[in-house]
Design an enzyme around this catalytic site. Sequence first.
Site, PDB file in Angstrom:
ATOM      1  N   ARG A  54       4.891  -8.395  -2.638  1.00  0.00           N
ATOM      2  CA  ARG A  54       5.116  -8.062  -4.059  1.00  0.00           C
ATOM      3  C   ARG A  54       4.918  -6.579  -4.287  1.00  0.00           C
ATOM      4  NH1 ARG A  54       1.204  -5.410  -4.114  1.00  0.00           N
ATOM      5  NH2 ARG A  54      -0.968  -6.023  -4.253  1.00  0.00           N
ATOM      6  N   GLU A  60      -3.333  -2.303 -12.242  1.00  0.00           N
ATOM      7  CA  GLU A  60      -3.957  -2.195 -10.910  1.00  0.00           C
ATOM      8  C   GLU A  60      -5.469  -2.285 -10.991  1.00  0.00           C
ATOM      9  OE1 GLU A  60      -2.282  -3.011  -8.149  1.00  0.00           O
ATOM     10  OE2 GLU A  60      -0.902  -1.394  -8.677  1.00  0.00           O
ATOM     11  N   HIS A  61      -6.030  -3.035 -10.084  1.00  0.00           N
ATOM     12  CA  HIS A  61      -7.484  -3.241 -10.011  1.00  0.00           C
ATOM     13  C   HIS A  61      -8.036  -3.824 -11.311  1.00  0.00           C
ATOM     14  CE1 HIS A  61      -8.403  -1.641  -6.027  1.00  0.00           C
ATOM     15  NE2 HIS A  61      -7.493  -0.713  -6.248  1.00  0.00           N
ATOM     16  N   ASP A  63      -7.173  -7.459 -11.817  1.00  0.00           N
ATOM     17  CA  ASP A  63      -7.119  -8.928 -11.667  1.00  0.00           C
ATOM     18  C   ASP A  63      -8.490  -9.534 -11.410  1.00  0.00           C
ATOM     19  OD1 ASP A  63      -7.165  -7.900  -9.058  1.00  0.00           O
ATOM     20  OD2 ASP A  63      -5.658  -9.294  -8.265  1.00  0.00           O
ATOM     21  N   GLY A 160      -0.129  -1.989   0.630  1.00  0.00           N
ATOM     22  CA  GLY A 160      -0.168  -2.276  -0.804  1.00  0.00           C
ATOM     23  C   GLY A 160       0.953  -3.158  -1.308  1.00  0.00           C
ATOM     24  N   SER A 162       1.164  -6.300  -0.165  1.00  0.00           N
ATOM     25  CA  SER A 162       0.603  -7.632  -0.056  1.00  0.00           C
ATOM     26  C   SER A 162       1.092  -8.473   1.125  1.00  0.00           C
ATOM     27  CB  SER A 162       0.870  -8.371  -1.382  1.00  0.00           C
ATOM     28  OG  SER A 162       0.101  -9.520  -1.403  1.00  0.00           O
ATOM     29  N   SER A 163       1.139  -7.828   2.275  1.00  0.00           N
ATOM     30  CA  SER A 163       1.478  -8.596   3.489  1.00  0.00           C
ATOM     31  C   SER A 163       0.393  -9.637   3.760  1.00  0.00           C
ATOM     32  CB  SER A 163       1.627  -7.652   4.684  1.00  0.00           C
ATOM     33  OG  SER A 163       0.385  -7.081   5.046  1.00  0.00           O
ATOM     34  N   ASP A 207      -1.849 -11.314  -5.991  1.00  0.00           N
ATOM     35  CA  ASP A 207      -0.863 -11.364  -4.909  1.00  0.00           C
ATOM     36  C   ASP A 207      -0.419 -12.797  -4.627  1.00  0.00           C
ATOM     37  OD1 ASP A 207      -1.712  -8.810  -4.965  1.00  0.00           O
ATOM     38  OD2 ASP A 207      -2.672  -8.820  -3.000  1.00  0.00           O
ATOM     39  N   ASN A 251      -6.051  -0.857   5.859  1.00  0.00           N
ATOM     40  CA  ASN A 251      -6.384  -2.281   5.937  1.00  0.00           C
ATOM     41  C   ASN A 251      -7.602  -2.521   5.042  1.00  0.00           C
ATOM     42  OD1 ASN A 251      -7.953  -4.644   6.857  1.00  0.00           O
ATOM     43  ND2 ASN A 251      -6.225  -4.899   8.232  1.00  0.00           N
TER      44      ASN A 251
END
Length: 486
Positions: A54, A60-61, A63, A160, A162-163, A207, A251
Amino acid sequence: MSANGNGHVGGAEHVEVQKLTSKAKIYTRLQELGTFYKKQFGEEPEFYVRVPGRVNIIGEHVDYCGYPVLPMAIDQSIILAIGRTPKDSKLQLRNLDEGKFSDFSCDLKSVNIVLPKTGGPAWYNYYLCGVKGIQEALGGKWRPLGMKVALSGNVPPASGLSSSSALVSAAVLATAHVQNMPLDRKELASISASCECYIGTQSGGMDQAIAYLGKAGCAQHIEFHPKLKGTPIVLPVGKCFVVANSLAEKNKAASSDYNERVVECRLATRWLAKHKKLPNWRQVIRFIDLEDACDLDNASYEKLVEQVLIKPVYTRADICKELGITEQELETQFLTPNTQHMQEFKLRQRAAHVIQETGRVTKFRDICEKLAGRANEQDTLKLGQLMRESHHSLRELYECSHPDVERLIDISAKCGVSARITGAGWGGCIVAMCDSIDAAAEYINVLKREYFAHLPTHILERYQANDFNDAVFATFPGNGAELYVQ
Ligand code: ADP
Ligand code: NG1
Ligand code: MG
């Protein structure tokens, strides 16, 4: 609507079990993975799963503080090919990128996630998070049914987009299907959000929510409180969103940065809750819960933060004194395992970011809804301004940008394009809003010339082959998780 393999009715709320045909958008990738699966396991897979990454447009930051976000699912995804081996309890994992991600197998009777003291977790642990999530959700109904899995991913890792959650959510969906569970999108999203915490990050649920709730053509306004809810948001017509990857990887589970921010937000909330004399202040750990308890609105919340959290830096002693706790209590009850070293806490800045960013999400959503897909110069200028303000706040108040990201932002500003860091940060990608598809193509060329062409040789070699198209691309809202049978 159609019946899925578990006897449940599919549709918007459920992950439908679809027949794989050559019409599927990712047919070629699935075929390639199927061939790899056959080479590894000597038979055809029974089903496939696709879960997208996504890009977060704004919010941002926030959720993990309970506040809404505005992401869209992207084309890049994690795909799995799966076969059941119900006669044994073995999990066998293979990654198409064999050079980078080695084979793994274990007995599902004892799922063990072992995290290293330093460095990032091994890739298969993200899959195990998903298995553990379903195991916990099923409780006594869980059966350790064997699974053979081949995985392929093209979400750039640690950037960033969202893998990690695409991988965890794919493992949740595959395991749920093997266990014959109902494939309710919201339930699977919640399970995926909770179980990713086993990787060490105390994340919110953005995510995993968009991984399941994404819909082609729309971004989603995702609320977590009082319960998970996604509202489709039509983005202004003609506007084109571009993602540019700084290629500085971060990471999130390999450092304490992410959890440090979570801890600071939780401490700030408790500080304010105690100030407001809430008897249960220890349990009030999300800003949104304090908002509810004290009936605050965005403006009065911002004022409260300004008036109460006055110091630029709080020490351990400051926190212990104000909350009336010992240092030992601080460590055991308020800090996470990987934030035990923290000495200083920037409660004022972190709280200010979260509350202001939440205000920006509301404004962004309101403007998009008012425009209802139309374009209006004045209003779209405001959207750009909100994105720039978001980035400024993430850099200055949240301190999660990176010098390479700043270079991308500076080039964007010179092009007159509004952009912001997306995802957790400390590297990774920016998302930019362009006025049209043509303007996006022009902007992408400038970034290729002024940023990507100047990268160190070892990086250039990796991306030059496809003209950096994996690193900088226009993106359009896509669907959430999918499941295909042969
Ligand atoms: P992101 O911002 O992409 O979510 P994270 O740091 O949260 O970054 O997660 C990145 C990690 O996810 C990688 O280091 C790797 O362990 C795992 N991962 C991502 N994509 C793949 C993949 N295709 N194959 C195996 N593991 C992957
Ligand atoms: P990325 O950068 O994709 O790991 C993280 C969190 C989100 C959210 C954003 C910041 C996880 C799984 N994801 O995203 O929940 O907090 O940072 O908005 O930790
Ligand atoms: Mg992640």
